[in-house]
Scaffold this active site. Structure first.
Site, short mmCIF file in Angstrom:
data_model
loop_
_atom_site.label_atom_id
_atom_site.label_comp_id
_atom_site.label_asym_id
_atom_site.label_seq_id
_atom_site.Cartn_x
_atom_site.Cartn_y
_atom_site.Cartn_z
N ARG A 38 -5.72 -1.97 13.55
CA ARG A 38 -5.58 -1.91 15.00
C ARG A 38 -6.53 -2.81 15.79
O ARG A 38 -6.14 -3.32 16.84
CB ARG A 38 -5.67 -0.45 15.46
CG ARG A 38 -4.39 0.32 15.15
CD ARG A 38 -4.56 1.81 15.18
NE ARG A 38 -5.26 2.31 14.00
CZ ARG A 38 -5.29 3.59 13.66
NH1 ARG A 38 -4.69 4.50 14.39
NH2 ARG A 38 -5.94 3.98 12.57
N ASP A 97 2.32 10.33 -9.03
CA ASP A 97 3.36 11.15 -9.65
C ASP A 97 3.08 11.16 -11.14
O ASP A 97 2.06 10.64 -11.60
CB ASP A 97 4.75 10.58 -9.32
CG ASP A 97 5.82 11.66 -9.22
OD1 ASP A 97 5.89 12.51 -10.14
OD2 ASP A 97 6.58 11.67 -8.24
N ASP A 153 0.84 -1.20 0.00
CA ASP A 153 0.00 0.00 0.00
C ASP A 153 0.88 1.25 0.00
O ASP A 153 1.06 1.91 1.02
CB ASP A 153 -0.91 -0.03 1.24
CG ASP A 153 -1.95 1.06 1.22
OD1 ASP A 153 -2.21 1.64 0.14
OD2 ASP A 153 -2.52 1.35 2.30
N LYS A 175 0.42 3.81 -2.37
CA LYS A 175 -0.37 4.95 -2.88
C LYS A 175 0.48 5.86 -3.77
O LYS A 175 0.59 7.07 -3.55
CB LYS A 175 -1.00 5.74 -1.73
CG LYS A 175 -2.00 4.94 -0.90
CD LYS A 175 -2.67 5.82 0.14
CE LYS A 175 -3.72 5.05 0.93
NZ LYS A 175 -3.11 4.08 1.88
#
Length: 234
Positions: free
Chosen positions: A207, A66, A61, A63
């Site tokens: 979490r 550009d 991950d 992300k």
């Protein structure tokens, strides 16, 4: 027993902890997710560490966002690590998404639509036409047209996105919290059962699992709950 369609977010303070969490949850879930902080700290070594000897899927991950040439180069650089999923920002536009997809044909490029930490007021503040549900649908359609084979959206938009893009695109939903868990920095959340019912294929949970005293037991509990609640009625 089939592993639950959960990607455990390994947002660990160090490599040893990430590898330990991965080993504890892998018997119960299909996927582990390596985020930007962990990857920047430890680089490619983190992928081998969390994968271990198992066949668990790795969701990288990062992300990426550009210009197309830079994203293509970055995608090629990490494709050798054989992640199942790699994220790019849908807001990077169709040329960027297409460049990523062409650079790593064996990886499912997952376009992130609207971050689950953002609400309608946030979108207005950054100049993106909302509401969030509309922005997600626009970005989802654009991404699939450009070659993305997976989409990241909140559980709140999953049903509408599924109707928009059809059955062959993998829908990944962060913002998934078991009933009673704190929402923390997520603005658009749902329980695992709600997310699957809305059409999600892979649930990102961090979490509530990794923050438990026994992450393996927490993953097993959520996986068992999903099996009970999604089992076909006799």
């Amino acid at each position: 027993m089939t592993a639950a369609p959960i990607a455990v977010a390994l947002d660990a303070p160090d490599l040893d902890t990430a590898a330990r969490w991965a080993g504890q949850v892998t018997p119960h879930v299909s996927t582990v997710k390596v985020g930007l902080e962990l990857y920047l700290r430890y680089g490619p070594d983190v992928i081998a560490s969390v994968r271990g000897a198992s066949r668990v899927q790795v969701f990288l991950d990062l992300k990426l966002h550009d210009i197309p040439a830079t994203v293509a180069g970055a995608t090629r650089a990490v494709a050798r690590l054989r992640p199942t999923y790699l994220t790019v920002h849908a807001a990077g536009g169709p040329a960027m998404i297409r460049a990523a997809a062409e650079a790593a044909p064996d990886t499912r490029i997952a376009a992130v639509t609207v971050l689950t930490s953002l609400d309608d007021a946030d979108l207005a503040a950054i100049g993106l036409d909302g509401p969030a549900s509309d922005a997600v649908l626009r970005l989802a359609a654009l991404s699939v047209e450009a070659g993305a084979r997976a989409l990241v959206c909140s559980p709140h938009e999953a049903a509408a996105v599924r109707a928009e893009v059809g059955p062959d695109i993998t829908l990944i939903t962060p913002g998934v919290r078991p009933a009673g868990a704190a929402t923390q920095d997520q603005a658009r959340v749902a329980t695992p059962e709600e997310a699957l019912a809305a059409g999600a294929d892979l649930l990102v949970i961090g979490r509530p699992i990794t923050g438990a005293a026994d992450p393996g037991a927490a993953a097993a509990t959520i996986a068992a709950s999903l099996r009970r609640n999604t089992a076909p009625t006799p």
